[in-house]
Design an enzyme around this catalytic site. Structure first.
Site, PDB file in Angstrom:
ATOM      1  N   HIS A 163       0.827  -1.224   0.000  1.00 15.37           N
ATOM      2  CA  HIS A 163       0.000   0.000   0.000  1.00 15.37           C
ATOM      3  C   HIS A 163       0.854   1.264   0.000  1.00 15.37           C
ATOM      4  O   HIS A 163       0.408   2.315   0.469  1.00 15.37           O
ATOM      5  CB  HIS A 163      -0.945   0.054   1.212  1.00 15.37           C
ATOM      6  CG  HIS A 163      -1.667  -1.230   1.492  1.00 15.37           C
ATOM      7  ND1 HIS A 163      -2.922  -1.519   0.995  1.00 15.37           N
ATOM      8  CD2 HIS A 163      -1.281  -2.322   2.191  1.00 15.37           C
ATOM      9  CE1 HIS A 163      -3.287  -2.733   1.400  1.00 15.37           C
ATOM     10  NE2 HIS A 163      -2.302  -3.248   2.116  1.00 15.37           N
ATOM     11  N   LYS A 290      17.054  21.643 -10.429  1.00 11.33           N
ATOM     12  CA  LYS A 290      16.345  20.398 -10.736  1.00 11.33           C
ATOM     13  C   LYS A 290      17.201  19.364 -11.428  1.00 11.33           C
ATOM     14  O   LYS A 290      18.084  19.668 -12.215  1.00 11.33           O
ATOM     15  CB  LYS A 290      15.152  20.710 -11.648  1.00 11.33           C
ATOM     16  CG  LYS A 290      14.082  21.544 -10.963  1.00 11.33           C
ATOM     17  CD  LYS A 290      13.065  20.687 -10.270  1.00 11.33           C
ATOM     18  CE  LYS A 290      11.983  20.330 -11.263  1.00 11.33           C
ATOM     19  NZ  LYS A 290      11.010  19.437 -10.669  1.00 11.33           N
TER      20      LYS A 290
END
Ligand code: ARG
Length: 466
Positions: A163, A290
């Site tokens: 999960h 980035k």
């Protein structure tokens, strides 16, 4: 120029007066994409021609002229000098028209006892057979990269998830070997597909077979097929081989996109489980800090093309009456696209697997978070203290709740705290709250212990890389 001024097609235009409307020509032409079948088309024509000569349907002189012409056409195409034209619709007619230019009327004898229907079915099978062989190699290459990496990271502890919630510690090597198994099944599906694909439609002619004394075993063998397709109607109608391939490709795409998604997550600063070099990342044109995992994102996205290709061909084939329908001309683009996309994705994934750098310290810290060793504690209560598993589970849940309230890890809880909840607990329990101990204890077959991972990697080499 109006449609009425256009010449009728020279290869099938006998009963036609005026040529096709411009838009008819455009919708009918497949040469822009099916030129990729040229090598297979020429191979099929050579096999057919040699068989016709052997069966005295063609004279040896005509046969020799045809073979020489086909060879010249192959080299013209390879050198880029061949002028493809949508006037001649498709690859079959482009080649035949050029053959007529090169050798004259004898070219017209090549199409004896065949049709474009069996011709195109043969070409596509041959092309896809090569594609499958290349993909199998690429999958093997990715398995190799994963296995090498799994051995190097056999002891690297990380959190395992269900999960996407921390579940139990695992080793990174074990996690990577999961993908080796998936790829093993992927290769198995391709091998099955290839086995069923390898029957030769040539000689089915338009749909009914032919009255010429052809030798279908000979053409099948010459082209490396196991046997001729048994039923002429089926031979020209069937595209199961392409559908099977596309279904297999879509499943592989699903595997690759799951892995790609993990790479994207692992690269994020929140997870920080791995880093990647300049080789497989890109920067942002506006945000200087980035480093984006574009290759992984694109692998994840290409699954859209793969699924699309499968749905596209299923939809083309659905409800098509036997035998051939022009609809089937639309079979090629999905097959080409899927092979191209998958080849690229497999190579990119192998590159990323070799490039990525696990951040072992971060993985280790993450494996200690989230009470990942709670199951070990419950198991210990069963094994060392004889507590029934259900009660052990309940007690461990209370211990987790206590740790949560005190804001500490399981290993940081004082013994007294543990014992108020479960008196059977002794100091020995602290040993297995360590994720390294936890993974080392998972020695069951197929489990995550480093020694099992090393053994599994060795087995995987034997199973997949021999
Ligand atoms: N270009 C065609 C295709 O890809 C070749 C077969 C054409 N057959 C026909 N009966 N018109 O399917």
């Amino acid at each position: 120029m109006s449609a009425a001024d256009k010449p009728a097609n020279s290869l099938w235009g006998g009963r036609f007066g005026a040529g096709p409307a411009e838009i008819m020509r455009r919708i009918n032409a497949s040469i822009d994409f099916d030129k990729r079948l040229y090598a297979e088309d020429i191979a099929g024509s050579k096999a057919h021609c040699a068989m016709l000569v052997a069966r005295n349907v063609l004279s040896p002189e005509d046969g020799a002229a045809i073979l020489a012409g086909l060879e010249q056409i192959a080299s013209e195409i390879e050198s880029g000098s061949f002028a493809f034209s949508d006037e001649h619709e498709d690859i079959h007619m482009n080649i035949e028209a050029r053959l007529a230019e090169l050798i004259g009327p004898a070219a017209g004898r090549l199409h004896t006892a065949r049709s474009r229907n069996d011709q195109v079915a043969t070409d596509l099978r041959l092309w896809l057979r090569n594609g499958i062989d290349r993909l199998d190699l690429a999958m093997r290459g990715l398995q190799q990269a994963l296995i090498d990496r799994a051995v190097a990271e056999a002891e690297t502890v990380m959190p395992g998830y269900t999960h996407l919630q921390i579940a139990q510690p695992v080793t990174l090597g074990h996690h990577l070997l999961a993908y080796v198994e998936m790829l093993g099944r992927d290769r198995g599906r391709l091998a099955d597909c290839r086995r069923r694909l390898n029957e030769c439609p040539l000689g089915a002619a338009a749909l009914a077979g032919t009255s010429f004394p052809i030798d279908r075993d000979a053409t099948a063998a010459a082209l490396g097929f196991d046997r001729p397709a048994a039923n002429s109607v089926d031979a020209v109608s069937d595209r199961d081989f392409a559908l099977e391939f596309l279904a297999a490709a879509a499943i592989t795409g699903t595997h690759l996109s799951r892995f790609a998604e993990e790479i994207v997550i692992w690269c994020s600063s929140e997870f920080g489980f791995i880093s990647m070099t300049d080789a497989f990342t890109t920067g942002s044109s506006i945000m200087p800090q980035k480093r984006n995992p574009d290759a992984a994102e694109l692998v994840r996205a290409k699954t859209g093309r793969l699924n699309g290709s499968l749905v596209s061909l299923l939809t083309v084939m659905k409800g098509l009456p036997l035998a051939y329908g022009k609809d089937m001309q639309e079979d090629k683009v999905p097959v080409f696209e899927a092979v191209d996309a998958l080849e690229l994705c497999l190579a990119a994934m192998a590159g990323m697997v070799r490039d990525l750098q696990p951040r072992r310290d971060r993985l280790r810290v993450a494996a200690e978070a989230g009470f990942a060793t709670a199951t070990d504690l419950a198991d210990w209560l069963v094994r060392a203290a004889g507590v029934p598993f259900r009660r052990a589970h309940q007690a461990t849940g209370e211990i987790v709740k206590r740790a949560e309230r005190l804001g500490c890890s399981l290993a940081e809880l004082p013994l007294a705290e543990l014992q108020t909840i479960e008196p059977a607990i002794t100091p020995a329990v602290y040993d297995l709250l360590d994720p390294v101990r936890s993974v080392a204890s998972r020695t069951s077959f197929g489990g995550t212990a480093p020694e099992s991972v090393r053994a599994a990697a060795q087995e995987a080499r034997k199973r997949f890389l021999k």
